[in-house]
Design a protein around this motif. Structure first.
Motif, PDB file in Angstrom:
ATOM      1  N   PRO A 111       0.821  -1.227   0.000  1.00 42.23           N
ATOM      2  CA  PRO A 111       0.000   0.000   0.000  1.00 42.23           C
ATOM      3  C   PRO A 111       0.850   1.271   0.000  1.00 42.23           C
ATOM      4  O   PRO A 111       2.018   1.267   0.392  1.00 42.23           O
ATOM      5  CB  PRO A 111      -0.806  -0.121   1.307  1.00 42.23           C
ATOM      6  N   GLU A 112       0.236   2.365  -0.421  1.00 38.62           N
ATOM      7  CA  GLU A 112       0.931   3.640  -0.514  1.00 38.62           C
ATOM      8  C   GLU A 112       0.607   4.534   0.692  1.00 38.62           C
ATOM      9  O   GLU A 112      -0.541   4.620   1.117  1.00 38.62           O
ATOM     10  CB  GLU A 112       0.541   4.372  -1.799  1.00 38.62           C
ATOM     11  N   VAL A 113       1.631   5.184   1.231  1.00 39.34           N
ATOM     12  CA  VAL A 113       1.426   6.146   2.319  1.00 39.34           C
ATOM     13  C   VAL A 113       1.141   7.536   1.760  1.00 39.34           C
ATOM     14  O   VAL A 113       0.576   8.397   2.435  1.00 39.34           O
ATOM     15  CB  VAL A 113       2.643   6.190   3.259  1.00 39.34           C
ATOM     16  N   THR A 172     -11.936  -2.180   3.833  1.00 40.19           N
ATOM     17  CA  THR A 172     -11.140  -2.406   2.629  1.00 40.19           C
ATOM     18  C   THR A 172     -10.916  -1.087   1.906  1.00 40.19           C
ATOM     19  O   THR A 172     -11.757  -0.183   1.922  1.00 40.19           O
ATOM     20  CB  THR A 172     -11.812  -3.400   1.664  1.00 40.19           C
ATOM     21  N   GLY A 173      -9.753  -0.985   1.299  1.00 37.61           N
ATOM     22  CA  GLY A 173      -9.416   0.172   0.483  1.00 37.61           C
ATOM     23  C   GLY A 173      -8.660  -0.287  -0.733  1.00 37.61           C
ATOM     24  O   GLY A 173      -8.599  -1.487  -1.034  1.00 37.61           O
ATOM     25  N   ASP A 174      -8.049   0.660  -1.425  1.00 39.90           N
ATOM     26  CA  ASP A 174      -7.274   0.258  -2.598  1.00 39.90           C
ATOM     27  C   ASP A 174      -5.788   0.421  -2.322  1.00 39.90           C
ATOM     28  O   ASP A 174      -5.221  -0.336  -1.557  1.00 39.90           O
ATOM     29  CB  ASP A 174      -7.728   1.009  -3.852  1.00 39.90           C
ATOM     30  N   SER A 179      -5.553   3.374   8.244  1.00 36.09           N
ATOM     31  CA  SER A 179      -5.186   3.446   9.655  1.00 36.09           C
ATOM     32  C   SER A 179      -6.394   3.898  10.458  1.00 36.09           C
ATOM     33  O   SER A 179      -7.344   4.462   9.912  1.00 36.09           O
ATOM     34  CB  SER A 179      -4.009   4.410   9.858  1.00 36.09           C
ATOM     35  N   ASP A 180      -6.349   3.637  11.769  1.00 38.07           N
ATOM     36  CA  ASP A 180      -7.464   4.025  12.623  1.00 38.07           C
ATOM     37  C   ASP A 180      -7.287   5.469  13.094  1.00 38.07           C
ATOM     38  O   ASP A 180      -6.387   6.179  12.651  1.00 38.07           O
ATOM     39  CB  ASP A 180      -7.602   3.066  13.811  1.00 38.07           C
ATOM     40  N   VAL A 210      -6.476  -5.028  -3.078  1.00 42.65           N
ATOM     41  CA  VAL A 210      -7.419  -4.658  -2.015  1.00 42.65           C
ATOM     42  C   VAL A 210      -6.636  -4.596  -0.710  1.00 42.65           C
ATOM     43  O   VAL A 210      -6.009  -5.575  -0.317  1.00 42.65           O
ATOM     44  CB  VAL A 210      -8.573  -5.677  -1.883  1.00 42.65           C
ATOM     45  N   HIS A 211      -6.656  -3.444  -0.067  1.00 45.04           N
ATOM     46  CA  HIS A 211      -5.976  -3.290   1.221  1.00 45.04           C
ATOM     47  C   HIS A 211      -7.003  -3.539   2.330  1.00 45.04           C
ATOM     48  O   HIS A 211      -8.114  -3.001   2.292  1.00 45.04           O
ATOM     49  CB  HIS A 211      -5.377  -1.894   1.329  1.00 45.04           C
TER      50      HIS A 211
END
Length: 214
Positions: A111-113, A172-174, A179-180, A210-211
């Motif tokens: 995943p990308e930050v 879920t994300g891309d 993060s919470d 899918v993250h």
């Protein structure tokens, strides 16, 4: 006569690892017919080399899906070479077996930050963790770039994934790291497994990363 659902039987490659074993257990609880495969052949799995396409094709025949959850070796050179070899073997093997559904356990470094900057590329990322994490990135790119003919999904866990409670809750994300409210990116292996088997059954998020996180 009982009609088998499209997700009822799947081949679990890497079924003895921390994540793979939870995936197989969650699928089994839902009534899937799970055939576990591991290089070691321990814990009741079939011993097999997943980099060998002929072997994968033979084992995947008659299944509806394949879940690839092989953990990369920690050795830098071995990780860089062996995980992509497994990816190529599985892609070739599932095609020969006529299986179109493929779920891949991705790496936490994918995943990308921020735009175009993956977790693995951030300053201060632990040097000793780089080889296996980069191997997982390579595996994802291999699938992304060479599996348009398959219904694949790569599910990437968050920065922290440990054994814990199964709550059934997840987001879920891309490509963006989830993060919470306190800035923590985490999930239990049990809830990651819930997310993976949910997607295996629904088939709504194909041909994409899918993250998964809390």
């Amino acid at each position: 006569m009982t009609t088998r659902r499209s997700w009822d039987a799947h081949l679990a490659v890497g079924a003895t690892g921390m994540i793979g074993s939870r995936n197989a257990a969650e699928a089994g609880k839902r009534g899937h017919e799970v055939t576990g495969v591991a290089r070691s052949g321990k814990d009741g799995t079939l011993a097999a080399d997943a980099s060998d396409a002929d072997t994968v094709a033979r084992l995947a025949a008659g299944h509806d899906a394949v879940v690839l959850a092989v953990s990369p070796p920690q050795d830098g050179i071995e990780a860089a070479e062996s995980l992509p070899e497994v990816g190529r073997g599985v892609l070739d093997g599932v095609r020969r077996a006529g299986v179109r559904r493929l779920a891949v356990v991705g790496g936490a470094g994918i995943p990308e930050v921020s735009l175009g900057v993956r977790v693995v590329d951030t300053p201060g990322f632990p040097e000793d963790a780089l080889p296996p994490v980069r191997a997982q990135v390579t595996l994802f790119e291999l699938v992304r770039d060479n599996a348009d003919d398959l219904e694949w999904t790569c599910l990437s866990p968050p920065a922290v994934i440990t054994s814990g409670e199964c709550t059934g809750a997840y987001r879920t994300g891309d490509h963006q790291l989830l993060s919470d409210g306190e800035g923590n990116s985490h999930i239990s292996t049990e809830d990651y497994a819930v997310a993976l088997v949910d997607e295996l059954q629904r088939g709504e998020l194909t041909r994409r990363l899918v993250h998964v996180a809390y």
